[in-house]
Design a protein around this motif. Structure first.
Motif, short mmCIF file in Angstrom:
data_model
loop_
_atom_site.label_atom_id
_atom_site.label_comp_id
_atom_site.label_asym_id
_atom_site.label_seq_id
_atom_site.Cartn_x
_atom_site.Cartn_y
_atom_site.Cartn_z
N GLY A 125 2.81 3.32 -3.28
CA GLY A 125 3.38 1.98 -3.15
C GLY A 125 3.60 1.29 -4.48
O GLY A 125 3.60 1.92 -5.53
N ASP A 126 3.76 -0.04 -4.42
CA ASP A 126 4.07 -0.81 -5.63
C ASP A 126 3.69 -2.26 -5.42
O ASP A 126 3.04 -2.61 -4.44
N VAL A 127 4.12 -3.10 -6.36
CA VAL A 127 3.89 -4.54 -6.28
C VAL A 127 5.23 -5.23 -6.16
O VAL A 127 6.19 -4.89 -6.86
N ARG A 128 5.33 -6.19 -5.26
CA ARG A 128 6.58 -6.93 -5.02
C ARG A 128 6.39 -8.41 -5.37
O ARG A 128 5.28 -8.95 -5.30
N LEU A 129 7.50 -9.05 -5.69
CA LEU A 129 7.54 -10.49 -5.96
C LEU A 129 8.52 -11.15 -5.01
O LEU A 129 9.59 -10.59 -4.73
N TRP A 130 8.13 -12.32 -4.50
CA TRP A 130 9.04 -13.10 -3.65
C TRP A 130 9.14 -14.52 -4.21
O TRP A 130 8.11 -15.13 -4.58
N SER A 131 10.36 -15.05 -4.26
CA SER A 131 10.55 -16.45 -4.64
C SER A 131 11.70 -17.02 -3.82
O SER A 131 12.61 -16.29 -3.40
N LYS A 132 11.64 -18.32 -3.58
CA LYS A 132 12.70 -18.98 -2.84
C LYS A 132 14.02 -18.86 -3.60
O LYS A 132 14.08 -19.10 -4.80
N GLY A 133 15.05 -18.49 -2.91
CA GLY A 133 16.37 -18.34 -3.52
C GLY A 133 16.64 -16.93 -3.99
O GLY A 133 17.74 -16.42 -3.83
N LYS A 134 15.63 -16.27 -4.57
CA LYS A 134 15.82 -14.91 -5.08
C LYS A 134 15.35 -13.84 -4.11
O LYS A 134 15.75 -12.69 -4.20
N GLY A 135 14.47 -14.22 -3.20
CA GLY A 135 13.97 -13.25 -2.23
C GLY A 135 13.01 -12.26 -2.87
O GLY A 135 12.27 -12.60 -3.79
N TRP A 136 13.04 -11.01 -2.38
CA TRP A 136 12.09 -9.98 -2.80
C TRP A 136 12.64 -9.09 -3.92
O TRP A 136 13.82 -8.79 -3.94
N ARG A 137 11.75 -8.67 -4.83
CA ARG A 137 12.10 -7.67 -5.83
C ARG A 137 10.83 -6.90 -6.18
O ARG A 137 9.71 -7.37 -5.94
N THR A 138 11.01 -5.71 -6.76
CA THR A 138 9.87 -4.86 -7.15
C THR A 138 9.52 -5.12 -8.61
O THR A 138 10.39 -5.21 -9.46
N LEU A 139 8.23 -5.25 -8.90
CA LEU A 139 7.78 -5.41 -10.27
C LEU A 139 7.92 -4.08 -11.00
O LEU A 139 7.34 -3.07 -10.59
N PRO A 140 8.70 -4.04 -12.08
CA PRO A 140 8.89 -2.77 -12.81
C PRO A 140 7.57 -2.18 -13.29
O PRO A 140 6.67 -2.90 -13.76
N GLY A 141 7.44 -0.87 -13.14
CA GLY A 141 6.26 -0.17 -13.61
C GLY A 141 5.02 -0.35 -12.77
O GLY A 141 3.91 0.00 -13.20
N SER A 142 5.16 -0.88 -11.55
CA SER A 142 3.99 -1.19 -10.72
C SER A 142 3.64 -0.09 -9.73
O SER A 142 2.69 -0.23 -8.96
N GLN A 143 4.37 1.00 -9.72
CA GLN A 143 4.12 2.04 -8.76
C GLN A 143 2.74 2.67 -9.00
O GLN A 143 2.30 2.83 -10.13
N GLY A 144 2.07 3.03 -7.89
CA GLY A 144 0.75 3.63 -8.02
C GLY A 144 0.28 4.20 -6.69
O GLY A 144 0.99 4.16 -5.68
N SER A 145 -0.94 4.71 -6.68
CA SER A 145 -1.52 5.32 -5.49
C SER A 145 -2.39 4.31 -4.74
O SER A 145 -3.49 3.98 -5.17
N GLY A 146 -1.85 3.79 -3.66
CA GLY A 146 -2.60 2.85 -2.84
C GLY A 146 -2.83 1.50 -3.47
O GLY A 146 -3.99 1.04 -3.53
N LEU A 184 0.81 -1.21 0.00
CA LEU A 184 0.00 0.00 0.00
C LEU A 184 0.85 1.26 0.00
O LEU A 184 0.50 2.28 -0.59
N GLY A 185 1.99 1.20 0.67
CA GLY A 185 2.91 2.33 0.75
C GLY A 185 4.08 1.97 1.63
O GLY A 185 4.35 0.78 1.86
N LYS A 186 4.79 2.98 2.12
CA LYS A 186 5.92 2.76 2.99
C LYS A 186 5.59 3.23 4.40
O LYS A 186 4.96 4.28 4.57
N PRO A 187 5.98 2.46 5.42
CA PRO A 187 5.75 2.90 6.79
C PRO A 187 6.37 4.27 7.05
O PRO A 187 7.35 4.67 6.43
N LYS A 188 5.76 5.01 7.97
CA LYS A 188 6.24 6.31 8.42
C LYS A 188 6.20 7.36 7.31
O LYS A 188 7.03 8.27 7.27
N THR A 189 5.25 7.21 6.39
CA THR A 189 4.99 8.24 5.39
C THR A 189 3.52 8.64 5.49
O THR A 189 2.74 8.03 6.22
#
Length: 361
Positions: free
Chosen positions: A204-225, A186-191
């Motif tokens: 905020g944005d959309v994130r992806l998690w996978s075993k071995g690679k961990g977390w990353r941000t989906l390109p172009g996913s930024q938006g309002s809420g 939804l966003g970042k804490p303390k904002t």
């Protein structure tokens, strides 16, 4: 006296934010673990005889395919329910949870939850012979809790968790066939997340998690809420409900194609679910900056709401307001089509409202 958000522990800050987004009166009471809650028609103070009661603060609802069960997250400690579409009874599943930790997959998980450690938010139920349930937890830790679901009775076996990064406010979750998890933040804490959402500013944005690679941000996913999330049937795209910009956005999971937006809605769309005929459905409070701000401040609030269906190919939107008779409700978060009825939940409610749906004209 107000407490500066920057001085609060992270989990407590997120809990306060969720309370403000849904005016959640924590702590709350869960349904009795000794048996099913009363069926529809026996809800004290319920304004209609179709409400499904015995549920504290239902935030999200997810059907378990090919069964009578709807899984419901209660935004109070240790409240995670099954609801039967046949009997309309609710049962809290948490007291019966078993633990079988899959350490090979969930190596970063600190271990099983302690009593009172679950405050459930967004849900995802995987399809298949042995379905899994993914639950975003804002209780004793910020994590995605993972359970095996028994299709026969919806009983749960906890198998692990995925800790959520400190710069996320996780909201909704989905699982790809590869095992990768897709999560809206939804966003970042303390904002100034809440005021930024009302103003339609990026949060905020959309994130992806996978075993071995961990977390990353989906390109172009930024938006309002970024809020509700639905996975396309082909597994290559996702649909995200942007509460602040008040639209539904289709994004490819490889991040290469430009996101496609629906027309703007007159609500702050929350969770997204599929209907039996292949449409997306969402609900939320009507856009009114003054009312929205009052609700976000945790004041008593029963704003007007609406329910929309969205065609996934064209992103054409259609209000269902002419097909059911609304009533005053706290902030609505999830809508489901269940046969000829519309089930609507509220993160600050004490039941699931059930509305008969008139035929489409």
């Amino acid at each position: 006296m107000s407490i500066p958000m920057s001085k609060l522990p992270r989990t407590r800050w997120l809990t306060l934010s969720a309370m403000m987004l849904g005016t959640v009166p924590l702590p709350g009471s869960a349904a009795s673990s000794k048996g099913d809650a009363p069926p529809a028609g026996q809800c004290p103070a319920a304004p209609d005889d179709r409400s499904i009661c015995g549920i504290s603060n239902p935030e999200d609802m997810a059907p378990l395919a090919r069964t009578e069960w709807i899984i419901v997250s209660g935004y109070t400690p240790d409240s995670l329910y099954r609801v039967s579409t046949r009997t309309r009874r609710a049962l809290n599943l948490v007291p019966g949870v078993r633990a079988r930790w899959n350490r090979k997959v969930y190596t970063d998980c600190p271990g099983p939850l302690v009593a009172g450690g679950l405050t459930a938010h967004g849900l995802a139920v995987s399809d298949g012979h042995l379905p899994s349930l993914f639950v975003i937890n804002h209780g004793s830790r910020e994590a995605i809790e993972v359970y095996r679901l028994n299709p026969r009775n919806a009983s749960l076996t906890w198998t692990g968790c995925v800790p959520i990064p400190d710069d996320m406010m996780a909201n909704s979750v989905a699982q790809l066939k590869s095992g990768t998890l897709v999560v809206t933040s939804l966003g970042k804490p303390k904002t100034n997340v809440l005021s930024d959402i009302i103003a339609g500013r990026p949060t905020g944005d959309v994130r992806l998690w996978s075993k071995g690679k961990g977390w990353r941000t989906l390109p172009g996913s930024q938006g309002s809420g970024p809020n509700g999330l639905a996975l396309a049937p082909d597994g290559r795209s996702i649909y995200v409900a942007m509460s602040g910009s008040r639209d539904i956005v289709r994004m490819t999971l490889d991040g290469k194609a430009k996101p496609v937006r629906s027309a703007q809605l007159d609500i702050l769309p929350d969770n997204l679910r599929w209907t039996p005929d292949g449409a997306l459905i969402t609900t939320g409070m009507r856009y009114d900056p003054e009312v929205n701000a009052r609700c976000f401040q945790g004041k008593e609030c029963q704003p007007r709401f609406d329910v929309y269906e969205i065609r996934p190919t064209t992103l054409a939107v259609k209000s269902l307001s002419d097909r059911f008779d609304t009533k005053p409700m706290p902030i609505t978060t999830t809508a489901l089509r269940v046969e000829d009825e519309l089930w609507v939940s509220s993160i600050s409610g004490k039941n699931i409202a059930v509305f008969p749906l008139r035929p489409d004209r």
